[in-house]
Design a protein around this motif. Structure first.
Motif, PDB file in Angstrom:
ATOM      1  N   THR A  16       7.466 -18.304  12.489  1.00 21.50           N
ATOM      2  CA  THR A  16       7.214 -17.238  13.466  1.00 21.50           C
ATOM      3  C   THR A  16       7.931 -17.498  14.782  1.00 21.50           C
ATOM      4  O   THR A  16       8.167 -16.564  15.556  1.00 21.50           O
ATOM      5  N   GLY A  17       8.282 -18.760  15.057  1.00 19.82           N
ATOM      6  CA  GLY A  17       9.031 -19.078  16.254  1.00 19.82           C
ATOM      7  C   GLY A  17      10.524 -18.867  16.119  1.00 19.82           C
ATOM      8  O   GLY A  17      11.265 -19.008  17.100  1.00 19.82           O
ATOM      9  N   LEU A  18      10.976 -18.542  14.921  1.00 21.03           N
ATOM     10  CA  LEU A  18      12.393 -18.309  14.668  1.00 21.03           C
ATOM     11  C   LEU A  18      12.744 -16.832  14.573  1.00 21.03           C
ATOM     12  O   LEU A  18      13.752 -16.390  15.134  1.00 21.03           O
ATOM     13  N   VAL A  19      11.940 -16.083  13.842  1.00 24.39           N
ATOM     14  CA  VAL A  19      12.202 -14.662  13.630  1.00 24.39           C
ATOM     15  C   VAL A  19      10.883 -13.902  13.631  1.00 24.39           C
ATOM     16  O   VAL A  19       9.840 -14.452  13.280  1.00 24.39           O
ATOM     17  N   ASP A  20      10.954 -12.643  14.005  1.00 20.14           N
ATOM     18  CA  ASP A  20       9.774 -11.787  13.996  1.00 20.14           C
ATOM     19  C   ASP A  20       9.691 -11.028  12.673  1.00 20.14           C
ATOM     20  O   ASP A  20      10.713 -10.735  12.047  1.00 20.14           O
ATOM     21  N   PRO A  21       8.469 -10.688  12.247  1.00 13.43           N
ATOM     22  CA  PRO A  21       8.342  -9.816  11.083  1.00 13.43           C
ATOM     23  C   PRO A  21       8.904  -8.447  11.407  1.00 13.43           C
ATOM     24  O   PRO A  21       8.905  -8.049  12.578  1.00 13.43           O
ATOM     25  N   PRO A  22       9.454  -7.739  10.445  1.00 15.81           N
ATOM     26  CA  PRO A  22       9.415  -8.015   9.005  1.00 15.81           C
ATOM     27  C   PRO A  22      10.665  -8.708   8.473  1.00 15.81           C
ATOM     28  O   PRO A  22      11.231  -8.276   7.455  1.00 15.81           O
ATOM     29  N   ALA A  23      11.129  -9.762   9.118  1.00 16.60           N
ATOM     30  CA  ALA A  23      12.312 -10.485   8.647  1.00 16.60           C
ATOM     31  C   ALA A  23      12.116 -10.960   7.213  1.00 16.60           C
ATOM     32  O   ALA A  23      10.988 -11.143   6.737  1.00 16.60           O
ATOM     33  N   ARG A  24      13.250 -11.171   6.529  1.00 12.49           N
ATOM     34  CA  ARG A  24      13.206 -11.641   5.144  1.00 12.49           C
ATOM     35  C   ARG A  24      13.200 -13.168   5.112  1.00 12.49           C
ATOM     36  O   ARG A  24      14.032 -13.811   5.759  1.00 12.49           O
ATOM     37  N   VAL A  25      12.254 -13.734   4.370  1.00 17.45           N
ATOM     38  CA  VAL A  25      12.121 -15.182   4.267  1.00 17.45           C
ATOM     39  C   VAL A  25      12.132 -15.587   2.801  1.00 17.45           C
ATOM     40  O   VAL A  25      11.405 -15.003   1.986  1.00 17.45           O
ATOM     41  N   LEU A  26      12.933 -16.585   2.476  1.00 22.07           N
ATOM     42  CA  LEU A  26      12.946 -17.174   1.141  1.00 22.07           C
ATOM     43  C   LEU A  26      12.197 -18.496   1.199  1.00 22.07           C
ATOM     44  O   LEU A  26      12.588 -19.414   1.922  1.00 22.07           O
ATOM     45  N   ASP A  27      11.113 -18.594   0.462  1.00 22.45           N
ATOM     46  CA  ASP A  27      10.358 -19.839   0.329  1.00 22.45           C
ATOM     47  C   ASP A  27      10.920 -20.569  -0.886  1.00 22.45           C
ATOM     48  O   ASP A  27      10.539 -20.291  -2.025  1.00 22.45           O
ATOM     49  N   ALA A  28      11.861 -21.477  -0.634  1.00 29.41           N
ATOM     50  CA  ALA A  28      12.575 -22.174  -1.708  1.00 29.41           C
ATOM     51  C   ALA A  28      11.816 -23.431  -2.096  1.00 29.41           C
ATOM     52  O   ALA A  28      11.659 -24.348  -1.287  1.00 29.41           O
ATOM     53  N   GLY A  29      11.337 -23.465  -3.341  1.00 34.40           N
ATOM     54  CA  GLY A  29      10.421 -24.516  -3.756  1.00 34.40           C
ATOM     55  C   GLY A  29       9.018 -24.150  -3.317  1.00 34.40           C
ATOM     56  O   GLY A  29       8.285 -24.951  -2.735  1.00 34.40           O
ATOM     57  N   CYS A  30       8.625 -22.916  -3.621  1.00 33.31           N
ATOM     58  CA  CYS A  30       7.385 -22.334  -3.081  1.00 33.31           C
ATOM     59  C   CYS A  30       6.122 -22.931  -3.670  1.00 33.31           C
ATOM     60  O   CYS A  30       5.040 -22.763  -3.113  1.00 33.31           O
ATOM     61  N   GLY A  31       6.225 -23.601  -4.818  1.00 31.58           N
ATOM     62  CA  GLY A  31       5.037 -24.200  -5.416  1.00 31.58           C
ATOM     63  C   GLY A  31       3.965 -23.174  -5.720  1.00 31.58           C
ATOM     64  O   GLY A  31       4.228 -22.133  -6.322  1.00 31.58           O
TER      65      GLY A  31
END
Length: 211
Positions: free
Chosen positions: A43-58
Motif C-alpha cells: 500500500t506504500g508503493l501503489v494505490d488500489p486498484p493497481a494490479r499486483v502479482l503475488d508470486a509464490g502466493c501459497g
C-alpha cells in the motif's frame, strides 16, 4: 518430483503442511498479531486498484488481504496443495498454478511481490530464470518486491541461504534496478549482516526513487 519447498514443508508438518501453514497464520491473527505486513508494504508503493502479482502466493494470505483493500490481484504458485487452500479461502480470486522459472501469464503488473522466503526456496540454479520471468511480468515503472531470510535463524530448517549479492546480480541481469533495501516489512533499516531483507527493484527506465 517434489520441490524444495514441498520437501521442507513435509519434513516440518507432514502431508497436511498446507492446512498447517494456513492454520498457523489464522491462529496468529486470532491472537491479535498483525499478519498483514507485506500487504501494508504494498500500500506504500501503489494505490488500489493497481494490479499486483503475488508470486509464490501459497495459501493466499497476502493476496486475499490485497483484494480486500481493493487491489486487482493474481496469485501464482507451483504447489497445487497450497493453491487448494487459497481457492477454498477465496474462490473468486484469480489463482494460477505455475513454476516461477517458466510461467507466462500474458500480463504485466504494477507490483510483483515475493514474500515468505520464496527466493531461497527456489529450485537450485533457477534464480536467473525466475528473475527474468519477474521482469517480464512487471509493467514499465513497476516494482518487484522480495522479502527473504539471509541466515539460518530466518529460514525454514533445511533451506539453504541465497546470498544477497547473488540475488542482486540475477536481478540486474534481468534488467531490474535496485530502488530500496529494508530490514523489515515495516521499512526498518537494513544493516550489513542482517538476517532478513526486503528489496524493491524497478524495471529499467522506470522511476528511480520511491515517494
Amino acid at each position: 518430483m517434489a520441490t524444495r519447498w514441498e520437501r521442507i514443508a513435509r519434513a516440518t508438518n507432514g502431508e497436511e503442511y498446507a492446512a498447517a501453514y494456513a492454520r498457523r497464520f489464522g491462529e496468529l491473527a486470532a491472537a491479535g498479531q498483525d499478519v498483514h505486513g507485506e500487504a501494508t508494504f504494498v500500500t506504500g508503493l501503489v494505490d488500489p486498484p493497481a494490479r499486483v502479482l503475488d508470486a509464490g502466493c501459497g495459501t493466499g494470505r497476502i493476496a486475499v488481504r490485497l483484494d480486500e483493500l481493493g487491489y486487482r490481484v493474481v496469485g501464482v504458485d507451483v504447489d497445487a496443495t497450497m493453491l487448494e487452500q487459497a481457492r477454498a479461502e477465496a474462490p473468486g480470486l484469480d489463482w494460477r498454478l505455475g513454476d516461477l522459472a517458466a510461467f507466462d501469464l500474458g500480463a504485466t503488473f504494477d507490483v510483483v511481490l515475493l514474500a515468505g522466503n520464496i527466493v531461497p526456496l527456489l529450485e537450485p540454479g533457477t534464480l536467473p530464470a525466475v528473475c527474468e520471468r519477474l521482469a517480464a511480468h512487471t509493467a514499465a515503472g513497476g516494482r518487484v518486491v522480495c522479502g527473504f531470510g539471509l541466515d539460518a535463524d530466518h529460514l525454514p530448517a533445511g533451506c539453504p541461504v541465497t546470498p544477497l549479492a547473488q540475488f542482486e546480480e540475477a536481478m540486474a541481469a534481468a534488467g531490474l534496478d535496485p530502488v530500496a533495501t529494508y530490514g523489515t516489512w515495516d521499512r526498518g533499516a537494513f544493516e550489513p549482516g542482517a538476517g532478513y531483507v526486503v528489496t524493491v527493484h524497478g524495471r529499467a527506465g522506470g522511476p528511480g526513487e520511491l515517494a
